[in-house]
Design an enzyme around this catalytic site. Structure first.
Site, short mmCIF file in Angstrom:
data_model
loop_
_atom_site.label_atom_id
_atom_site.label_comp_id
_atom_site.label_asym_id
_atom_site.label_seq_id
_atom_site.Cartn_x
_atom_site.Cartn_y
_atom_site.Cartn_z
N CYS A 90 100.06 15.88 89.75
CA CYS A 90 100.87 14.75 90.20
C CYS A 90 100.12 13.70 91.02
O CYS A 90 100.13 12.52 90.66
CB CYS A 90 102.06 15.26 91.00
N PHE A 126 100.58 17.97 105.28
CA PHE A 126 99.62 17.22 104.46
C PHE A 126 98.48 16.63 105.28
O PHE A 126 97.98 15.55 104.99
CB PHE A 126 100.34 16.16 103.60
N1 LIG Z 1 104.29 19.74 87.99
C1 LIG Z 1 104.81 19.30 89.12
O1 LIG Z 1 104.58 19.84 90.20
C2 LIG Z 1 105.75 18.10 89.11
C3 LIG Z 1 106.52 17.82 90.25
C4 LIG Z 1 107.37 16.72 90.22
C5 LIG Z 1 107.44 15.91 89.08
N2 LIG Z 1 106.67 16.19 88.00
C6 LIG Z 1 106.79 15.36 86.80
O2 LIG Z 1 107.59 16.03 85.85
C7 LIG Z 1 107.15 15.74 84.51
C8 LIG Z 1 106.84 17.04 83.79
O3 LIG Z 1 105.76 17.66 84.45
P1 LIG Z 1 105.31 19.16 84.11
O4 LIG Z 1 104.23 19.51 85.06
O5 LIG Z 1 106.52 20.03 84.02
O6 LIG Z 1 104.72 18.95 82.62
P2 LIG Z 1 104.25 20.04 81.58
O7 LIG Z 1 103.19 19.43 80.79
O8 LIG Z 1 104.01 21.34 82.29
O9 LIG Z 1 105.54 20.29 80.65
C9 LIG Z 1 106.04 19.37 79.72
C10 LIG Z 1 106.76 20.16 78.61
O10 LIG Z 1 107.45 19.24 77.77
C11 LIG Z 1 107.33 19.68 76.42
N3 LIG Z 1 107.58 18.53 75.55
C12 LIG Z 1 106.84 17.39 75.45
N4 LIG Z 1 107.43 16.54 74.57
C13 LIG Z 1 108.55 17.15 74.12
C14 LIG Z 1 109.58 16.78 73.22
N5 LIG Z 1 109.56 15.61 72.59
N6 LIG Z 1 110.57 17.64 72.97
C15 LIG Z 1 110.60 18.85 73.58
N7 LIG Z 1 109.67 19.25 74.48
C16 LIG Z 1 108.65 18.41 74.74
C17 LIG Z 1 105.91 20.25 76.36
O11 LIG Z 1 105.76 21.13 75.26
C18 LIG Z 1 105.83 20.96 77.72
O12 LIG Z 1 106.29 22.30 77.63
C19 LIG Z 1 105.95 14.81 84.67
O13 LIG Z 1 106.39 13.47 84.58
C20 LIG Z 1 105.48 15.09 86.09
O14 LIG Z 1 104.82 14.00 86.66
C21 LIG Z 1 105.82 17.27 87.98
#
Ligand SMILES: NC(=O)c1ccc[n+]([C@@H]2O[C@H](COP(=O)([O-])OP(=O)(O)OC[C@H]3O[C@@H](n4cnc5c(N)ncnc54)[C@H](O)[C@@H]3O)[C@@H](O)[C@H]2O)c1
Length: 451
Positions: free
Chosen positions: A264, A253
């Site tokens: 994130c 990093f």
């Molecule tokens: N993307 C990353 O690299 C990463 C890494 C670590 C942590 N996170 C954390 O993980 C969490 C998810 O991130 P992401 O990137 O996977 O999000 P994303 O937006 O890609 O996916 C979220 C999913 O949840 C579904 N969803 C929302 N509400 C719902 C419900 N009530 N019932 C069923 N499905 C539902 C949406 O349709 C979507 O498919 C966030 O809090 C993020 O900060 C993300």
């Protein structure tokens, strides 16, 4: 163990596939019917290296399935993981928007059986686990479930390796019973020597925000060092190398670039700053990291214009890379979303190419953009090339050939993919981050005087 994951995004899907690979029976739920239909056919809606093959393997083995039926999936689960999005609330200074998390908690509550553990995988502010518990107790007073926090540290682009070989697994729990169930869940990994850290709920929630905010700080710091290097004639790549050789600092990093993006770092830094503010702490370091990073992204277009001698009106510029980093199709908070509109506003004709991000980018970038079929296509007749994302494909391009196709041999590399002198020798004027520009004329002069 029977596991249900709510949310099939970057985190929920990778977590579900990997836990199935570890031997658990996993049901992934999403409320997006199109996504579930695609997943049920074995097709991943996101680009993540290795994910499709692992998904197919575990679906065929009967360990992984996808459904819209949340109630049934929850009623059969020993562990329910909430992995829905927690985007920044723009109207609330970037405070985490927890509506999807709370909605998920409300929907799962009536279907929970006695000893289920409800785990938050989503990144949530400190105190959210307790709020989830009270939502479940209010909605289903008979419930005796446990709540736990199990933050996710995977990086898009290397998510499977990160999940399968974690630096640490963090579980925040209130009771031993939940700790034992989560220890069983992760036994296939702890058995191989991967570390598991048990904390209380609040500490686990805080570890995730503190980790991401620290990494964001490291990136902002090296970018600021690059700014200084440019003014004093030092080479930031060597500065980063020299810093990174110090075990107290570490080499990761410390890559300078157009500012941190992605789903994130920007949102988690803002959410932590808001959490601090609400708790009467003014987070001076975090605030300046956020402020500096916003300014950095906004300043990248001016850097391109400067390299074009100030005038870009009517020029054709090839923008290589649209995603916020390589090996993902994720466009969230990508530098390209700041750079391309600013160049278009200055009268530039944009020709762009990204190996995986074009479909998502088309939803976000509107106007007269030429979406090229390859990097070479975008570069043909271009007056300049801007490299925004560090795709390997761009490193491996035949740049001597590209040089012949371009109208002007000018590269503004925001990812420092190449050694400056190599590019000048190929006949380019090459501008990068935190290093002296390398100009083809200077190389020619050197060759003449050596002769
Ligand atoms: N993307 C990353 O690299 C990463 C890494 C670590 C942590 N996170 C954390 O993980 C969490 C998810 O991130 P992401 O990137 O996977 O999000 P994303 O937006 O890609 O996916 C979220 C999913 O949840 C579904 N969803 C929302 N509400 C719902 C419900 N009530 N019932 C069923 N499905 C539902 C949406 O349709 C979507 O498919 C966030 O809090 C993020 O900060 C993300």
């Amino acid at each position: 163990m029977n596991l249900t994951i709510i949310g099939c995004g970057y985190v929920g899907l990778v977590t579900g596939v990997c836990l199935a690979e570890l031997g658990h029976i996993v049901t992934c739920v999403d409320h997006n019917a199109e996504k579930i239909a695609m997943l049920s056919l074995g097709k991943s809606p996101i680009y993540e290296p290795g994910l499709d093959a692992l998904m197919e393997k575990n679906m065929s083995a009967g360990r992984l399935r996808f459904t819209l039926n949340l109630a049934q999936a929850v009623s059969e689960a020993d562990v329910v993981m909430i992995a829905v999005g927690t985007p920044p609330d723009a109207a609330n200074k970037g405070k985490a928007d927890l509506s999807a998390v709370f909605k998920a908690a409300q929907s799962i509550a009536p279907a929970l059986r006695a000893h289920t553990v409800v785990v938050t995988k989503s990144t949530v502010p400190v105190g959210t686990g307790k709020q989830i518990k009270s939502i479940i107790e209010r909605t289903n007073p008979q419930s005796t479930c446990d709540v736990a926090s199990n933050p996710e540290f995977l990086r898009e682009g290397s998510a499977i390796a990160d999940f399968m070989s974690p630096d640490r697994i963090v579980i925040g729990v209130e009771r031993d019973a939940a700790a034992h169930i989560l220890a069983d869940l992760y036994h296939p990994l702890t058995n191989q020597g991967f570390a598991l850290l048990r904390t209380d709920l609040e500490t686990a929630e805080m570890i995730k925000y503190a980790s991401n905010s620290f990494l964001a700080t490291k990136i902002a710091f090296i970018n600021e060092m690059a700014d200084i290097c440019e003014q004093v004639g030092a080479n930031v790549e060597q500065v980063a190398k020299g810093m990174g050789m110090d075990a107290r600092i570490g080499e990761k990093f410390l890559q300078p670039g157009p500012g941190f993006g992605g789903s994130c770092f920007p949102k988690d830094a803002m959410a932590l700053a808001q959490l601090a503010h609400e708790n009467n702490v003014e987070p001076a370091i975090l605030n300046s990291v956020i402020h500096y990073n916003l300014g950095r992204r906004a300043s990248m277009a001016a850097r391109v214009m400067d390299a074009c001698a100030g005038s870009v009106q009517g020029k054709n510029i090839a923008v290589l890379g649209l995603t916020f980093k390589a090996n993902t199709d994720d466009m969230r908070e990508s530098a390209s979303l700041a750079i391309i509109p600013a160049l278009m506003a200055a009268g530039v004709h944009i020709h762009t190419y990204d190996p995986q991000g074009m479909a998502n980018a088309k939803e976000l970038l509107k106007g007269d953009i030429i979406w090229s079929a390859s990097a070479l296509d975008a570069l043909t007749k271009a007056d300049a090339c801007v490299i925004v994302t560090e795709w390997q494909e761009f490193r491996e391009l035949d740049w001597a050939h590209a040089r012949e196709q371009m109208h002007q041999p000018l590269i503004i590399d925001l990812r420092n993919l190449f050694a400056p002198d190599d590019m000048a020798k190929l006949g380019f004027d090459y501008y990068s981050i935190g290093r002296k520009p390398a100009l083809r004329q200077a190389v020619q002069n050197k060759t003449i005087s050596a002769a």
